[in-house]
Design a protein around this motif. Structure first.
Motif, PDB file in Angstrom:
ATOM      1  N   SER A  45      42.432  34.674  62.932  1.00 54.09           N
ATOM      2  CA  SER A  45      41.257  35.546  63.054  1.00 54.09           C
ATOM      3  C   SER A  45      40.808  36.052  61.688  1.00 54.09           C
ATOM      4  O   SER A  45      41.558  35.978  60.701  1.00 54.09           O
ATOM      5  CB  SER A  45      41.617  36.748  63.930  1.00 54.09           C
ATOM      6  N   PRO A  46      39.602  36.613  61.588  1.00 55.87           N
ATOM      7  CA  PRO A  46      39.173  37.227  60.318  1.00 55.87           C
ATOM      8  C   PRO A  46      40.130  38.317  59.850  1.00 55.87           C
ATOM      9  O   PRO A  46      40.338  38.484  58.641  1.00 55.87           O
ATOM     10  CB  PRO A  46      37.787  37.792  60.667  1.00 55.87           C
ATOM     11  N   GLU A  47      40.713  39.052  60.781  1.00 59.13           N
ATOM     12  CA  GLU A  47      41.667  40.107  60.394  1.00 59.13           C
ATOM     13  C   GLU A  47      42.884  39.503  59.680  1.00 59.13           C
ATOM     14  O   GLU A  47      43.469  40.135  58.788  1.00 59.13           O
ATOM     15  CB  GLU A  47      42.119  40.879  61.632  1.00 59.13           C
ATOM     16  N   VAL A  48      43.268  38.310  60.072  1.00 65.70           N
ATOM     17  CA  VAL A  48      44.387  37.619  59.414  1.00 65.70           C
ATOM     18  C   VAL A  48      43.946  37.050  58.072  1.00 65.70           C
ATOM     19  O   VAL A  48      44.575  37.293  57.028  1.00 65.70           O
ATOM     20  CB  VAL A  48      44.922  36.491  60.323  1.00 65.70           C
ATOM     21  N   LEU A  49      42.843  36.295  58.060  1.00 61.87           N
ATOM     22  CA  LEU A  49      42.389  35.634  56.830  1.00 61.87           C
ATOM     23  C   LEU A  49      41.994  36.636  55.761  1.00 61.87           C
ATOM     24  O   LEU A  49      42.108  36.359  54.563  1.00 61.87           O
ATOM     25  CB  LEU A  49      41.205  34.718  57.154  1.00 61.87           C
TER      26      LEU A  49
ATOM     27  N   PRO B  45      39.222  31.304  52.490  1.00 61.49           N
ATOM     28  CA  PRO B  45      40.576  31.666  52.958  1.00 61.49           C
ATOM     29  C   PRO B  45      41.111  30.720  54.031  1.00 61.49           C
ATOM     30  O   PRO B  45      42.310  30.451  54.072  1.00 61.49           O
ATOM     31  CB  PRO B  45      40.372  33.085  53.516  1.00 61.49           C
ATOM     32  N   ILE B  46      40.225  30.171  54.882  1.00 59.25           N
ATOM     33  CA  ILE B  46      40.715  29.250  55.907  1.00 59.25           C
ATOM     34  C   ILE B  46      41.241  27.973  55.262  1.00 59.25           C
ATOM     35  O   ILE B  46      42.212  27.373  55.747  1.00 59.25           O
ATOM     36  CB  ILE B  46      39.610  28.935  56.954  1.00 59.25           C
ATOM     37  N   VAL B  47      40.640  27.548  54.166  1.00 63.40           N
ATOM     38  CA  VAL B  47      41.140  26.366  53.458  1.00 63.40           C
ATOM     39  C   VAL B  47      42.504  26.653  52.843  1.00 63.40           C
ATOM     40  O   VAL B  47      43.406  25.816  52.879  1.00 63.40           O
ATOM     41  CB  VAL B  47      40.125  25.906  52.396  1.00 63.40           C
ATOM     42  N   VAL B  48      42.670  27.849  52.283  1.00 68.27           N
ATOM     43  CA  VAL B  48      43.978  28.236  51.735  1.00 68.27           C
ATOM     44  C   VAL B  48      45.041  28.194  52.842  1.00 68.27           C
ATOM     45  O   VAL B  48      46.163  27.725  52.634  1.00 68.27           O
ATOM     46  CB  VAL B  48      43.906  29.642  51.108  1.00 68.27           C
ATOM     47  N   THR B  49      44.665  28.675  54.013  1.00 70.11           N
ATOM     48  CA  THR B  49      45.606  28.676  55.136  1.00 70.11           C
ATOM     49  C   THR B  49      45.999  27.249  55.527  1.00 70.11           C
ATOM     50  O   THR B  49      47.181  26.960  55.774  1.00 70.11           O
ATOM     51  CB  THR B  49      44.972  29.389  56.342  1.00 70.11           C
ATOM     52  N   MET B  50      45.024  26.366  55.581  1.00 66.66           N
ATOM     53  CA  MET B  50      45.344  24.967  55.913  1.00 66.66           C
ATOM     54  C   MET B  50      46.219  24.331  54.848  1.00 66.66           C
ATOM     55  O   MET B  50      47.099  23.521  55.145  1.00 66.66           O
ATOM     56  CB  MET B  50      44.047  24.179  56.120  1.00 66.66           C
TER      57      MET B  50
ATOM     58  N   THR C  27      51.148  26.315  64.300  1.00 59.39           N
ATOM     59  CA  THR C  27      51.262  27.354  65.322  1.00 59.39           C
ATOM     60  C   THR C  27      51.815  28.663  64.762  1.00 59.39           C
ATOM     61  O   THR C  27      51.730  29.702  65.421  1.00 59.39           O
ATOM     62  CB  THR C  27      52.161  26.873  66.469  1.00 59.39           C
ATOM     63  N   GLU C  28      52.407  28.610  63.575  1.00 58.32           N
ATOM     64  CA  GLU C  28      52.967  29.807  62.943  1.00 58.32           C
ATOM     65  C   GLU C  28      52.004  30.423  61.926  1.00 58.32           C
ATOM     66  O   GLU C  28      52.289  31.486  61.363  1.00 58.32           O
ATOM     67  CB  GLU C  28      54.270  29.462  62.214  1.00 58.32           C
ATOM     68  N   ALA C  29      50.878  29.742  61.652  1.00 52.62           N
ATOM     69  CA  ALA C  29      50.037  30.102  60.507  1.00 52.62           C
ATOM     70  C   ALA C  29      49.517  31.539  60.597  1.00 52.62           C
ATOM     71  O   ALA C  29      49.547  32.275  59.603  1.00 52.62           O
ATOM     72  CB  ALA C  29      48.875  29.125  60.388  1.00 52.62           C
TER      73      ALA C  29
ATOM     74  N   VAL D 152      50.483  34.260  57.733  1.00 45.07           N
ATOM     75  CA  VAL D 152      49.522  34.923  56.845  1.00 45.07           C
ATOM     76  C   VAL D 152      49.512  36.436  57.083  1.00 45.07           C
ATOM     77  O   VAL D 152      49.407  37.233  56.156  1.00 45.07           O
ATOM     78  CB  VAL D 152      48.110  34.334  57.044  1.00 45.07           C
ATOM     79  N   ALA D 153      49.666  36.840  58.336  1.00 45.68           N
ATOM     80  CA  ALA D 153      49.620  38.266  58.661  1.00 45.68           C
ATOM     81  C   ALA D 153      50.831  39.029  58.133  1.00 45.68           C
ATOM     82  O   ALA D 153      50.731  40.214  57.826  1.00 45.68           O
ATOM     83  CB  ALA D 153      49.516  38.446  60.176  1.00 45.68           C
ATOM     84  N   GLU D 154      51.983  38.343  58.018  1.00 44.13           N
ATOM     85  CA  GLU D 154      53.217  39.051  57.685  1.00 44.13           C
ATOM     86  C   GLU D 154      53.735  38.801  56.272  1.00 44.13           C
ATOM     87  O   GLU D 154      54.685  39.447  55.839  1.00 44.13           O
ATOM     88  CB  GLU D 154      54.314  38.666  58.697  1.00 44.13           C
TER      89      GLU D 154
END
Length: 402
Positions: free
Chosen positions: A169-173, A294-299, A310-312, A316-318
């Motif tokens: 979600s945006p809150e995570v990214l 940020p979504i690209v960084v996450t990928m 499934t853990e992403a 990112v949140a923790e």
């Protein structure tokens, strides 16, 4: 150890600028940025220009003449170069250019290669478009009619799909952006120097839902350089060398064709780089990940092996992305906050990686950094329109590898 006879012995980075009729920021041209980057890099290595026998040039996005690398060599005053090369990998070309230089030095073709990248997407009065319209009509005929007008819209599709599948979600990214903004505040060469909190990120202007303003890189004019030479020459110069312990690339047609929108194709490049370096990606001391969104960084975090898809969201949140955290991320602010110099933007990650391993990160220094990861992506949106992208991963190591 990938390149036993090649090290990075100098770096250079200019100040950033966004000139417009509404401000008095300097409007240097492309060659001025390249010349300044060359001067800074050579000064950093304490080397004279006539001691350079190889030149590497990253092709800019702004229009340049035919055989531009040759014209640039002449413009910069070189008179006896033994080797010139160039890359055209869009924004991620710093890693492949440095890899080419390292191969040339390691093979004994040349002793010293000056690698340069610069771009000037911001021109007062307009005309500095980073990605000009494709003359073949792909954008005009197959994207514009469906409202997909530019990379932001394509990244929005990927982010929405990723959120539906994995809860990013945006809150995570937003945690990625807030951390990088904090790092930029400590970087004197960053364009954005004020920290923001998560609420400010979430309140930033919608651009292409769910992409908001702070999800997008900030285009700037800038130039960068890196000098590759032998360990022996680096020792003579008295510089603090950084080794290239591993490098991997990937240009796979299967990625855009799988139509999942949740991958970028970096996994094979990462596997090759970490295999060459003998490094588990979770052991690195910092991560300079190409960051146009940020979504690209996450990928990238998923594909280089930091977490499963499934853990992403939880990862990112923790995770603490600070310089003293578990995953020090884009420690100079990244392109999101320090600025993206067009298709030379990936040099930002490379130069910051070298700076960290030399212990020159200032307030943003990662303690006791020995290993670091730098990535590059050329044509992120290409993954979503059926053509090839360029993914690269480089493992850097402090000093000369044994």
């Amino acid at each position: 150890m990938a390149f036993e006879e090649a090290v990075i012995a100098g770096i250079g980075e200019t100040e950033k600028s966004r000139p417009s009729p509404r401000n008095d920021q300097p409007a240097y041209d492309l060659e001025e940025y390249l010349a300044t980057a060359a001067r800074l890099t050579l000064a950093d290595a304490d080397l004279d220009a006539d001691e350079v026998d190889g030149l590497g040039v990253a092709r800019p996005s702004v229009e340049t003449p035919y055989r531009y690398p040759l014209l640039l060599a002449d413009e910069l005053g070189f008179r006896d170069l033994a080797w010139i090369t160039a890359t055209d990998h869009c924004g991620g070309q710093a890693v492949p250019l440095l890899a080419q230089a390292a191969m040339a030095v390691d093979a004994g073709v040349v002793e010293t290669v000056l690698c340069l990248g610069a771009d000037t997407p911001k021109v007062p009065g307009g005309g500095g478009e980073v990605f000009p319209r494709d003359p073949r009509g792909l954008q005009r005929n197959y994207k514009d009619p469906f409202g997909v007008q530019g990379t932001n819209a394509e990244a929005a599709l990927a982010q929405r799909r990723h959120a539906e599948r994995y809860g990013t979600s945006p809150e995570v990214l937003g945690r990625i952006y807030v951390a990088q903004r904090r790092h930029a505040a400590a970087n004197p060469l960053a364009y954005l120097r004020e920290e923001v909190d998560l609420e400010t990120y979430l309140d930033s202007e919608p651009i292409a839902d769910p992409i908001r303003l702070f999800d997008c890189v900030i285009p700037v004019n800038a130039g960068f350089g890196a000098l590759v030479t032998t360990p022996e020459r680096a020792a003579e110069l008295g510089t603090d060398p950084v080794s290239i312990a591993g490098v991997g690339h990937n240009h796979s047609p299967s990625v855009p064709r799988d139509e999942t929108l949740t991958t970028i194709g970096m996994e094979p490049a990462a596997r090759r780089a970490f295999g060459m370096a003998g490094l588990d990606p979770r052991e690195a001391d910092f991560y300079q990940l190409y960051d146009d969104y940020p979504i690209v960084v996450t990928m990238e975090m998923i594909e280089i092996g930091l977490c499963r898809p499934t853990e992403a969201a939880r990862f990112v949140a923790e995770t603490d992305f600070g310089v003293e955290g578990e995953v020090p991320l884009n420690t100079g602010g990244g392109q999101l906050c320090a600025g993206q110099a067009g298709v030379a933007g990936g040099f930002l990650q490379l130069v910051e990686g070298v700076r960290q391993l030399r212990g020159e990160g200032g307030e943003g220094q990662v303690p006791d950094a020995e290993w670091g990861i730098v990535t590059g992506i050329g044509g992120v949106s290409a993954n979503y329109d059926g053509v090839l992208a360029a993914n690269s991963v480089m493992v850097l190591e402090r000093g000369v590898s044994a």
